[in-house]
Design a protein around this motif. Structure first.
Motif, PDB file in Angstrom:
ATOM      1  N   SER A  82       0.823  -1.196   0.000  1.00  0.00           N
ATOM      2  CA  SER A  82       0.000   0.000   0.000  1.00  0.00           C
ATOM      3  C   SER A  82       0.862   1.253   0.000  1.00  0.00           C
ATOM      4  O   SER A  82       1.928   1.292   0.593  1.00  0.00           O
ATOM      5  CB  SER A  82      -0.896  -0.039   1.240  1.00  0.00           C
ATOM      6  N   VAL A  83       0.388   2.268  -0.697  1.00  0.00           N
ATOM      7  CA  VAL A  83       1.088   3.544  -0.741  1.00  0.00           C
ATOM      8  C   VAL A  83       0.048   4.631  -0.979  1.00  0.00           C
ATOM      9  O   VAL A  83      -1.039   4.351  -1.503  1.00  0.00           O
ATOM     10  CB  VAL A  83       2.170   3.538  -1.845  1.00  0.00           C
ATOM     11  N   SER A  84       0.375   5.853  -0.574  1.00  0.00           N
ATOM     12  CA  SER A  84      -0.565   6.929  -0.876  1.00  0.00           C
ATOM     13  C   SER A  84      -0.013   7.735  -2.052  1.00  0.00           C
ATOM     14  O   SER A  84       1.184   8.022  -2.115  1.00  0.00           O
ATOM     15  CB  SER A  84      -0.768   7.829   0.340  1.00  0.00           C
ATOM     16  N   VAL A  85      -0.889   8.064  -2.984  1.00  0.00           N
ATOM     17  CA  VAL A  85      -0.507   8.957  -4.071  1.00  0.00           C
ATOM     18  C   VAL A  85      -1.380  10.196  -3.928  1.00  0.00           C
ATOM     19  O   VAL A  85      -2.274  10.242  -3.088  1.00  0.00           O
ATOM     20  CB  VAL A  85      -0.708   8.305  -5.458  1.00  0.00           C
ATOM     21  N   GLY A  86      -1.137  11.192  -4.735  1.00  0.00           N
ATOM     22  CA  GLY A  86      -1.974  12.370  -4.599  1.00  0.00           C
ATOM     23  C   GLY A  86      -1.539  13.470  -5.524  1.00  0.00           C
ATOM     24  O   GLY A  86      -0.673  13.294  -6.387  1.00  0.00           O
ATOM     25  N   LYS A  87      -2.184  14.612  -5.337  1.00  0.00           N
ATOM     26  CA  LYS A  87      -1.875  15.769  -6.158  1.00  0.00           C
ATOM     27  C   LYS A  87      -1.460  16.895  -5.226  1.00  0.00           C
ATOM     28  O   LYS A  87      -2.196  17.252  -4.301  1.00  0.00           O
ATOM     29  CB  LYS A  87      -3.118  16.172  -6.968  1.00  0.00           C
ATOM     30  N   VAL A  88      -0.282  17.399  -5.455  1.00  0.00           N
ATOM     31  CA  VAL A  88       0.188  18.554  -4.686  1.00  0.00           C
ATOM     32  C   VAL A  88       0.315  19.700  -5.675  1.00  0.00           C
ATOM     33  O   VAL A  88       1.060  19.606  -6.650  1.00  0.00           O
ATOM     34  CB  VAL A  88       1.536  18.268  -4.005  1.00  0.00           C
ATOM     35  N   GLY A  89      -0.407  20.786  -5.436  1.00  0.00           N
ATOM     36  CA  GLY A  89      -0.443  21.856  -6.428  1.00  0.00           C
ATOM     37  C   GLY A  89      -1.047  21.312  -7.707  1.00  0.00           C
ATOM     38  O   GLY A  89      -2.177  20.859  -7.721  1.00  0.00           O
ATOM     39  N   ASP A  90      -0.238  21.255  -8.772  1.00  0.00           N
ATOM     40  CA  ASP A  90      -0.771  20.714 -10.023  1.00  0.00           C
ATOM     41  C   ASP A  90      -0.054  19.433 -10.441  1.00  0.00           C
ATOM     42  O   ASP A  90      -0.218  18.965 -11.548  1.00  0.00           O
ATOM     43  CB  ASP A  90      -0.655  21.772 -11.139  1.00  0.00           C
ATOM     44  N   LYS A  91       0.766  18.880  -9.541  1.00  0.00           N
ATOM     45  CA  LYS A  91       1.555  17.700  -9.895  1.00  0.00           C
ATOM     46  C   LYS A  91       1.024  16.449  -9.198  1.00  0.00           C
ATOM     47  O   LYS A  91       0.595  16.499  -8.042  1.00  0.00           O
ATOM     48  CB  LYS A  91       3.022  17.918  -9.480  1.00  0.00           C
ATOM     49  N   ILE A  92       1.060  15.331  -9.935  1.00  0.00           N
ATOM     50  CA  ILE A  92       0.730  14.041  -9.317  1.00  0.00           C
ATOM     51  C   ILE A  92       1.999  13.500  -8.678  1.00  0.00           C
ATOM     52  O   ILE A  92       3.034  13.393  -9.334  1.00  0.00           O
ATOM     53  CB  ILE A  92       0.224  13.042 -10.378  1.00  0.00           C
ATOM     54  N   VAL A  93       1.932  13.171  -7.407  1.00  0.00           N
ATOM     55  CA  VAL A  93       3.120  12.693  -6.706  1.00  0.00           C
ATOM     56  C   VAL A  93       2.808  11.395  -5.965  1.00  0.00           C
ATOM     57  O   VAL A  93       1.656  11.073  -5.681  1.00  0.00           O
ATOM     58  CB  VAL A  93       3.664  13.737  -5.697  1.00  0.00           C
ATOM     59  N   VAL A  94       3.878  10.665  -5.658  1.00  0.00           N
ATOM     60  CA  VAL A  94       3.752   9.413  -4.913  1.00  0.00           C
ATOM     61  C   VAL A  94       4.250   9.638  -3.494  1.00  0.00           C
ATOM     62  O   VAL A  94       5.256  10.306  -3.289  1.00  0.00           O
ATOM     63  CB  VAL A  94       4.568   8.295  -5.613  1.00  0.00           C
ATOM     64  N   ASP A  95       3.537   9.043  -2.530  1.00  0.00           N
ATOM     65  CA  ASP A  95       3.961   9.028  -1.135  1.00  0.00           C
ATOM     66  C   ASP A  95       4.153  10.436  -0.563  1.00  0.00           C
ATOM     67  O   ASP A  95       5.280  10.890  -0.333  1.00  0.00           O
ATOM     68  CB  ASP A  95       5.250   8.194  -0.992  1.00  0.00           C
TER      69      ASP A  95
END
Lengths: 230, 231
Positions: free
Chosen positions: B150-163
């Motif tokens: 399991s890992v969390s991904v997401g969007k910070v500002g306008d970028k898709i990032v991992v963990d």
């Protein structure tokens, strides 16, 4: 077409693909998932012709009929005894299986086994998840006298016993202790010399720790001989 | 302003440093530690054992109970000990993330208990908890057809990032968190939550990146489990 992807005696984790194709068959600790054979336990691989199985290295004891176990009497009822032996549910000894003697109706059952007694019995039948029948009739099945109980990983019991009892008889010989190893991972031992008793415990712990290493019997023999000279 | 650089200098598809250890709690049937960056989770498995209250027993299968909690000292401001709305929900999603890989059908009327404690929290605690719990279950010898990574991904500002770590999660221009759990063997998803706003394409891209990161995590989990018995 079919191929095996792992070597014999390799350590595998759950989910690892062991073999591809329908030419191999899964046995204990492995399952078929579509075309593949997948491990479902953490353990050592054993390949026997077409049979692929995983010998588990960890886990609790799961009762099986025919197993000899060491347990503790937890309850004395009107028509039998309940024995706690390390599984989720207790086993039952019925009056019929309690003793070689004839037990009369209304007899005082605590005369045979009472609360807290250690017994070595054999599982005769598992009739349901909560119905486990134990017998005390048979060679070597009895109430245990004073001694100590040590708990080991149940998956390592075969190594502690050794091939045809070679390991356990060697420990008995070197330490002069009386030992009974239950399939449920409980070892009862009693000796005359506390120092030798401690040595036997140490040897068992050593086997438990290094059970996956080959040539263990010689290593334990060396250890016992070295300790005996001290 | 676009988000160009991560505070700790990682690439956008790079996870933090991962460490895993199995068999850390002696009295438990199975246990594991999982660390990702500054987030540390401990998991202990007990069972199969008799289940009380008895009305919860199932005669067809064993059941799984999860208990997730953060230690009071795990966060910067003391967390009041005991279950909360948040930890109850995470316990539930953790159980649902792990249940598809388990086979408890042979352990009728019993229960397998998992206790997950986060001893240091820096975002992604539920993912670290699931990783640790999966290893602890394997260590406890419960039959399972796969591990769970399991890992969390997401969007910070306008970028898709991992963990994401905590500073990224609190990014002032907005951050979206999407915890994921995979069965690495089959690639099936067992956990998918979304906290924030993301478009369809972004989610697709995030899933892709998360899957890749999980493969790396799976390798660490596998090695940790094998390392316990190698010599």
């Amino acid at each position: 077409m079919s191929e095996i992807l792992v070597k014999d005696k390799e350590i595998v984790v759950p989910g690892e693909i062991l073999a591809k194709g329908m030419d191999f068959l899964p046995a204990g600790g492995a399952i078929r998932e579509g075309e593949n054979i997948v491990a479902c336990r953490l353990g050592l691989i054993s390949v026997d012709n077409r049979l692929v199985k995983v010998i588990p290295l960890t886990g609790r004891y799961i009762p099986k009929s025919g197993d000899m176990i060491v347990g503790e009497v937890a309850e004395v009822g009107l028509n039998g005894w309940r024995v706690e032996f390390g599984w989720a549910f207790q086993a039952n000894i019925s009056l019929k299986d309690g003793s070689n003697d004839y037990i009369e109706r209304g007899a005082d059952l605590t005369r045979y086994y009472t609360h807290g007694d250690l017994v070595v019995g054999k599982i005769v039948k598992i009739a349901g998840p909560k119905i486990i029948d134990l017998t005390m009739k048979g060679p070597g099945l009895r109430k245990l006298g004073p001694g100590r109980i040590i708990e080991i990983n149940p998956q390592k019991v075969p190594r502690v016993i050794g091939k045809a009892g070679s390991m356990i008889s060697m420990i008995k010989e070197h330490t002069g202790c009386n030992m009974i190893v239950g399939q449920n991972g409980r070892v009862w031992l009693s000796g005359t010399d506390p120092k030798k008793e401690a040595l036997a415990v140490e040897a068992i712990r050593m086997i438990e720790e290094q059970s996956h290493i080959s040539g263990l019997t010689d290593a334990v023999k060396k250890f016992l001989e070295k300790e005996a000279k001290k | 302003m676009s988000y160009t650089k991560r505070p700790d200098g990682r690439k956008f598809d790079e996870t933090r440093e991962i460490e895993a250890k199995v068999g850390i709690i002696k009295r438990a049937d199975g246990s594991a530690m999982f660390r990702i960056g500054k987030t540390i989770a401990l998991a202990a498995v007990y069972g199969p054992k008799e289940l009380y209250p008895a009305f919860m027993q199932k005669s067809t299968t064993g059941i799984l109970r999860c208990y997730y909690d953060m230690m009071s000292f795990s966060v910067t401001e003391r967390k009041r000990p005991g279950p909360t709305r948040r930890s109850n929900e995470i316990s539930m999603v953790t159980r649902d993330a792990l249940l598809p890989v388990l086979d408890l059908s042979k352990f009728q009327n019993t229960v397998v208990d998992i206790f997950i404690n986060v001893i240091q929290a820096d975002a992604g605690t539920r993912c670290a908890g699931i990783c640790a719990a999966a290893m602890a279950l394997a260590d406890a010898g419960i039959p399972m057809k796969d591990l769970v990574s399991s890992v969390s991904v997401g969007k910070v500002g306008d970028k898709i990032v991992v963990d994401l770590d905590k500073t990224e999660e609190d990014y002032e221009e907005g951050a979206t968190d999407l915890p994921l759990a995979f069965m690495p063997g089959t690639g099936k998803v067992t956990l998918l939550q979304l906290d924030g706003n993301m478009s369809k394409d972004e989610i697709k891209k995030a899933l892709e990146m998360g899957k890749k990161a999980c493969e790396g995590i799976y390798k660490v989990q596998k090695e940790a489990l094998k390392a316990r018995y190698k010599k």
